[in-house]
Structure formats: structure tokens, C-alpha cells
Design an enzyme around this catalytic site. Structure first.
Site, short mmCIF file in Angstrom:
data_model
loop_
_atom_site.label_atom_id
_atom_site.label_comp_id
_atom_site.label_asym_id
_atom_site.label_seq_id
_atom_site.Cartn_x
_atom_site.Cartn_y
_atom_site.Cartn_z
N ARG A 1 -5.39 6.42 -7.86
CA ARG A 1 -5.23 7.88 -7.81
C ARG A 1 -5.17 8.48 -9.21
NH1 ARG A 1 -0.24 7.91 -3.67
NH2 ARG A 1 -0.35 10.19 -3.95
N LEU B 1 0.86 -1.18 0.00
CA LEU B 1 0.00 0.00 0.00
C LEU B 1 0.90 1.23 0.00
CD1 LEU B 1 -2.76 -0.76 2.70
CD2 LEU B 1 -2.99 -0.88 0.22
N ASP B 2 0.44 2.29 -0.65
CA ASP B 2 1.18 3.55 -0.59
C ASP B 2 1.27 4.00 0.86
OD1 ASP B 2 1.41 3.58 -3.33
OD2 ASP B 2 -0.33 4.89 -3.63
N ARG B 3 2.30 4.76 1.16
CA ARG B 3 2.50 5.23 2.53
C ARG B 3 1.30 6.02 3.05
NH1 ARG B 3 7.69 8.91 4.55
NH2 ARG B 3 7.08 9.03 6.75
#
Length: 341
Positions: free
Chosen positions: A271, A169-171
């Protein structure tokens, strides 16, 4: 579904004799010694070489590990490998000597961080962990991050020789992430990922009015790295095929709450696909205009509004596991504010 990178084929032997060929295989690494040869045990088969080295070269920066891999100083069975190469049982890993000056004290998770991760465990059985990852916590160290989720978990479970991320997962993204505590579980779930049989659903707040009838975004994406080292992704006809399925859950004045299911697993996919249809995600510092983000900050949003709400997969024995991650309170506050507009 996110599709993990394929492992490289087993490296070929180098034509010239390796200078470490006379070294004796060992099971540990010593920073004061010379070239070391490490034999990969059965339980670590399938682990990426970069993660294997990171777990053994305590205190050595991740950037240094990638550098010695790129330069070919690390060899597997006398052949060069890339960072994503997946080890096989019995592989012989050549580790070059690392100067003491290149080492930094190994970061140790503080009590508060350990407690936060422990309280975020949603599922722990059958060799599978599911964590409700807090936003702001990277999944692993590197690129200026000394300590990530995987390092914290390895410190929390020192008796476990195998703890690996199943996906990432992205930060700035919160929510459910799967971590394997057994090699068999990692291999099985990643095979399910490749076959498209793992369910993953995200909650996202899109700025603006989501186009009616737009349920699928299927445009190719290309990943770029700027001179600053920042990763950016853009829609590009020559990029990798990418597909996300969207469902409108609730409409607000100036925003839309959507469920997003990534069919492929490209970097920043949800996104950039949301941005492509003209509805970038609220709080996204990379892909959403500052003026738009300021409006959401006035409603109390202090982070990217993207949350991994559900993961679903089978275990090696056939048991179906479905885990839901409750939406964080700070995001519920924003939704409540939107409903009051």
C-alpha cells in the site's frame, strides 16, 4: 516475501528468586487460582508466547495479556520475555493470577462465520491450511477485534493442539493465507520465508496511471503508532529496507491493475509503496485521498482493492504446494465497470 520476526534468545534467569519458584508445574490454567506454572509440550515448541497465553487464558482480553508481558508478570524460565518470544519444548511459563473481573466471556464464532471460513478453505493437507480470507476478517483478535480467523479455526478444529498463522494479512485484504496445523510445517515454511523461497502474489488496483517501466519499488519504511492507536507507515530513510516488485496487468481510464510481489514483509508495504510512486490503492482509507476513493465507490468499490491471489511453498517432505485464490466477485464487478468506461 514476508519475513517473520526473529525469536528472542532464550531468556536468562532472573538474579533474584522468583516468588513462584515453589509452585508446582501444571498443564492448565485456573482463573480462580494463584500463580500457575505451565510446562510447554513438544508440539507447541515454536509458538509465540502471546499466542500461547491467549489460547490458555480464555476470556482474558488480548490487551491484558500484552500488559502482563510488558510488566514482566509473565516469566519464562524465571526471565522476562517479549510478546514475540518463541517458546521451546520444556520451557516453564509463569502465569500470574488474573482477577475474575478482568475476564470477559470467550467469544464464540457463530454458525454463519464458521460456514464462511469453512467454505473459504482452499487447501488442507500435510499439516497446511490455505484459506481464502474474506476482506474485513482480522487474522486474530485484539485491538478492538474479539474474534479473528485463527480463533475461528481453533474452534473449528478443537482436536488440534497446534494451529498457528504462518504469516499475516491486513484485515481489509482478502485472499490466500497459510495456517500451519503442525509445528514442523510452521517451522519449515517460515524458514522458507526467511530464505526467500515462498512465492506470494497480490492483485491490486492502483489509482492513476502506473509509471511505465516502474517494476521495482525499493524504499525503506517506518511504522508509527498515532495517539489514537492507529498504525501508519511512511517512507523514511531511517526505516527498514523494503522491496516490492510490480507488474502491470491491465490499464484502465484512471486506474491500473497490477500484480505485486513483496520481497520483504513490512506492515502495509504494498500500500505504501504504491502510494510512493503516486498510484495509491483504490479503496485504501489510510493512504488514498477521500476524493479518489469516492470515484471508485461510484464504480461499486466498497473495500480496499488488494487481494492475495497466490501462495507457493514446499512442505517438510519436499512436496511443492501452489494455491491460487480466486478474486472476489465484488472486485470483479469493479473491473467490469472500469472496462466499460
Amino acid at each position: 516475501m514476508m519475513r517473520p520476526m526473529r525469536s528472542n534468545p532464550p531468556p536468562k534467569s532472573a538474579p533474584a528468586a522468583d516468588p513462584a519458584s515453589s509452585a508446582t508445574p501444571t498443564d492448565s490454567w485456573s482463573p480462580s487460582g494463584g500463580v500457575q506454572l505451565l510446562t510447554v509440550p513438544d508440539e507447541l515448541a515454536g509458538q509465540r508466547i502471546d499466542n500461547f497465553l491467549q489460547a490458555r487464558l480464555k476470556g482474558v482480553p488480548r490487551s491484558r495479556i500484552y500488559r502482563i508481558l510488558r510488566k514482566g508478570e509473565v516469566r519464562v524460565n524465571k526471565g522476562r520475555v517479549k510478546a514475540e518470544y518463541k517458546l521451546q519444548a520444556g520451557d516453564l511459563v509463569r502465569v500470574p493470577p488474573i482477577r475474575a473481573a478482568e475476564q470477559a466471556p470467550a467469544p464464540v464464532a457463530g454458525e454463519q462465520l464458521r460456514k464462511l471460513v469453512e467454505e473459504s478453505i482452499l487447501y488442507d493437507a500435510g499439516g497446511l491450511l490455505v484459506i481464502n480470507k474474506p476482506a474485513g476478517l482480522a487474522v486474530h483478535g485484539g485491538s478492538g477485534v474479539r474474534l479473528g480467523l485463527i480463533e475461528v479455526l481453533r474452534q473449528m478444529y478443537p482436536q488440534s493442539r497446534f494451529i498457528e498463522l504462518v504469516h499475516r494479512l491486513d484485515r481489509d485484504t482478502s485472499g490466500a493465507i497459510m495456517v500451519a496445523r503442525k509445528r514442523s510445517v510452521l517451522q519449515h515454511v517460515q524458514a522458507e520465508l526467511r530464505a526467500g523461497r515462498v512465492g506470494k502474489s497480490y492483485l491490486a488496483l492502483a489509482a492513476g496511471k502506473w509509471p511505465r517501466g516502474r517494476r521495482v519499488v525499493e524504499v525503506p519504511l517506518r511504522k508509527n503508532t498515532l495517539k489514537s492507536g492507529e498504525r501508519m507507515v511512511s517512507v523514511d530513510p531511517e526505516g527498514k529496507p523494503s522491496e516490492t516488485r510490480f507488474q502491470v496487468l491491465e490499464r484502465f481510464r484512471g486506474a491500473t491493475l497490477v500484480a505485486a510481489e513483496p520481497v520483504t514483509g513490512r506492515t502495509h508495504q504494498i500500500r505504501v509503496h504504491a502510494q510512493f510512486v503516486g498510484c495509491p490503492l483504490a479503496g485504501d482509507a489510510k493512504y488514498t485521498a477521500d476524493a479518489v476513493n469516492r470515484e471508485f465507490r461510484e464504480l461499486g468499490l466498497k473495500r480496499l482493492f488488494l487481494h492475495s491471489a497466490l501462495v507457493r511453498s514446499t512442505l517438510p517432505g519436499g512436496e511443492l504446494v501452489e494455491v491460487k485464490a480466486p478474486i472476489p466477485a465484488e472486485l470483479e464487478v469493479v473491473l467490469a465497470a472500469l472496462r466499460d468506461l
